[in-house]
Design a protein around this motif. Structure first.
Motif, PDB file in Angstrom:
ATOM      1  N   ASN A  17       0.809  -1.222   0.000  1.00  0.00           N
ATOM      2  CA  ASN A  17       0.000   0.000   0.000  1.00  0.00           C
ATOM      3  C   ASN A  17       0.843   1.274   0.000  1.00  0.00           C
ATOM      4  O   ASN A  17       0.320   2.378   0.099  1.00  0.00           O
ATOM      5  CB  ASN A  17      -0.961   0.003   1.188  1.00  0.00           C
ATOM      6  CG  ASN A  17      -0.257   0.042   2.535  1.00  0.00           C
ATOM      7  OD1 ASN A  17       0.966  -0.057   2.625  1.00  0.00           O
ATOM      8  ND2 ASN A  17      -1.033   0.164   3.593  1.00  0.00           N
ATOM      9  N   THR A  45       3.802   6.953   5.976  1.00  0.00           N
ATOM     10  CA  THR A  45       2.689   6.749   5.058  1.00  0.00           C
ATOM     11  C   THR A  45       2.876   7.628   3.821  1.00  0.00           C
ATOM     12  O   THR A  45       3.511   8.684   3.892  1.00  0.00           O
ATOM     13  CB  THR A  45       1.347   7.075   5.735  1.00  0.00           C
ATOM     14  OG1 THR A  45       1.378   8.420   6.217  1.00  0.00           O
ATOM     15  CG2 THR A  45       1.088   6.126   6.893  1.00  0.00           C
ATOM     16  N   TRP A  65       6.587   6.501  -3.737  1.00  0.00           N
ATOM     17  CA  TRP A  65       5.351   7.263  -3.628  1.00  0.00           C
ATOM     18  C   TRP A  65       5.011   8.001  -4.924  1.00  0.00           C
ATOM     19  O   TRP A  65       5.046   9.225  -5.010  1.00  0.00           O
ATOM     20  CB  TRP A  65       5.427   8.248  -2.475  1.00  0.00           C
ATOM     21  CG  TRP A  65       5.496   7.581  -1.137  1.00  0.00           C
ATOM     22  CD1 TRP A  65       5.280   6.265  -0.842  1.00  0.00           C
ATOM     23  CD2 TRP A  65       5.818   8.198   0.104  1.00  0.00           C
ATOM     24  NE1 TRP A  65       5.442   6.039   0.492  1.00  0.00           N
ATOM     25  CE2 TRP A  65       5.778   7.207   1.101  1.00  0.00           C
ATOM     26  CE3 TRP A  65       6.159   9.493   0.472  1.00  0.00           C
ATOM     27  CZ2 TRP A  65       6.044   7.475   2.442  1.00  0.00           C
ATOM     28  CZ3 TRP A  65       6.422   9.765   1.803  1.00  0.00           C
ATOM     29  CH2 TRP A  65       6.354   8.771   2.768  1.00  0.00           C
ATOM     30  N   TYR A  73      -3.578   5.228  -1.709  1.00  0.00           N
ATOM     31  CA  TYR A  73      -3.485   5.171  -0.243  1.00  0.00           C
ATOM     32  C   TYR A  73      -4.519   6.110   0.385  1.00  0.00           C
ATOM     33  O   TYR A  73      -5.236   5.741   1.314  1.00  0.00           O
ATOM     34  CB  TYR A  73      -2.078   5.536   0.225  1.00  0.00           C
ATOM     35  CG  TYR A  73      -1.951   5.463   1.725  1.00  0.00           C
ATOM     36  CD1 TYR A  73      -1.725   4.251   2.357  1.00  0.00           C
ATOM     37  CD2 TYR A  73      -2.083   6.606   2.522  1.00  0.00           C
ATOM     38  CE1 TYR A  73      -1.634   4.170   3.740  1.00  0.00           C
ATOM     39  CE2 TYR A  73      -1.985   6.531   3.900  1.00  0.00           C
ATOM     40  CZ  TYR A  73      -1.761   5.310   4.503  1.00  0.00           C
ATOM     41  OH  TYR A  73      -1.681   5.234   5.875  1.00  0.00           O
ATOM     42  N   GLN A  77      -7.717   5.151   2.783  1.00  0.00           N
ATOM     43  CA  GLN A  77      -7.889   5.729   4.114  1.00  0.00           C
ATOM     44  C   GLN A  77      -9.252   6.405   4.237  1.00  0.00           C
ATOM     45  O   GLN A  77      -9.922   6.288   5.269  1.00  0.00           O
ATOM     46  CB  GLN A  77      -6.769   6.739   4.405  1.00  0.00           C
ATOM     47  CG  GLN A  77      -5.404   6.111   4.531  1.00  0.00           C
ATOM     48  CD  GLN A  77      -5.363   5.038   5.593  1.00  0.00           C
ATOM     49  OE1 GLN A  77      -5.648   5.285   6.752  1.00  0.00           O
ATOM     50  NE2 GLN A  77      -5.021   3.834   5.201  1.00  0.00           N
TER      51      GLN A  77
END
Length: 88
Positions: A17, A45, A65, A73, A77
Motif C-alpha cells: 500500500n 505513510t 510514492w 493510499y 484511508q
C-alpha cells in the motif's frame, strides 16, 4: 579504550500500500568491537512529511510514492474512515 556510537538504517521495506517501514540500529563500539546494539523502528505513510528522515529512506519514499500510490493510499484511508463513521 575508545567508545563510539553509530546509528545506521539497516532495513527498509516498502509495503504493497506504499507504507515505508525502516529500522535504525544504534551500535556502541569499544576499540572496534561491537558491545551493544539497539533498534528503533519507524513507519511512513505515502505523502507524509519527511523532515528529519534519513536521506536514504527519503530516496526510497520518493521512488515508491508515485502519484498513483499516494492517491490509492488516500482513497483507501478515506474509505476506511467512511466505514468507521457508518458503523458508529
Amino acid at each position: 579504550m575508545s567508545l563510539t556510537k553509530t546509528t545506521v538504517v539497516d532495513q527498509i521495506t516498502v509495503q504493497e500500500n506504499g507504507v515505508v517501514l525502516y529500522r535504525q540500529a544504534t551500535r556502541i563500539m569499544e576499540d572496534g568491537k561491537q558491545i551493544s546494539q539497539t533498534y528503533h523502528r519507524s513507519s511512513l505513510t505515502p505523502a507524509q512529511d519527511l523532515t528529519g528522515v534519513p536521506a536514504n529512506v527519503v530516496a526510497i519514499c520518493n521512488a515508491a510514492w508515485t502519484t498513483e500510490v499516494v492517491a490509492a493510499y488516500q482513497a483507501a484511508q478515506a474509505e476506511a474512515q467512511n466505514r468507521m463513521n457508518q458503523g458508529a
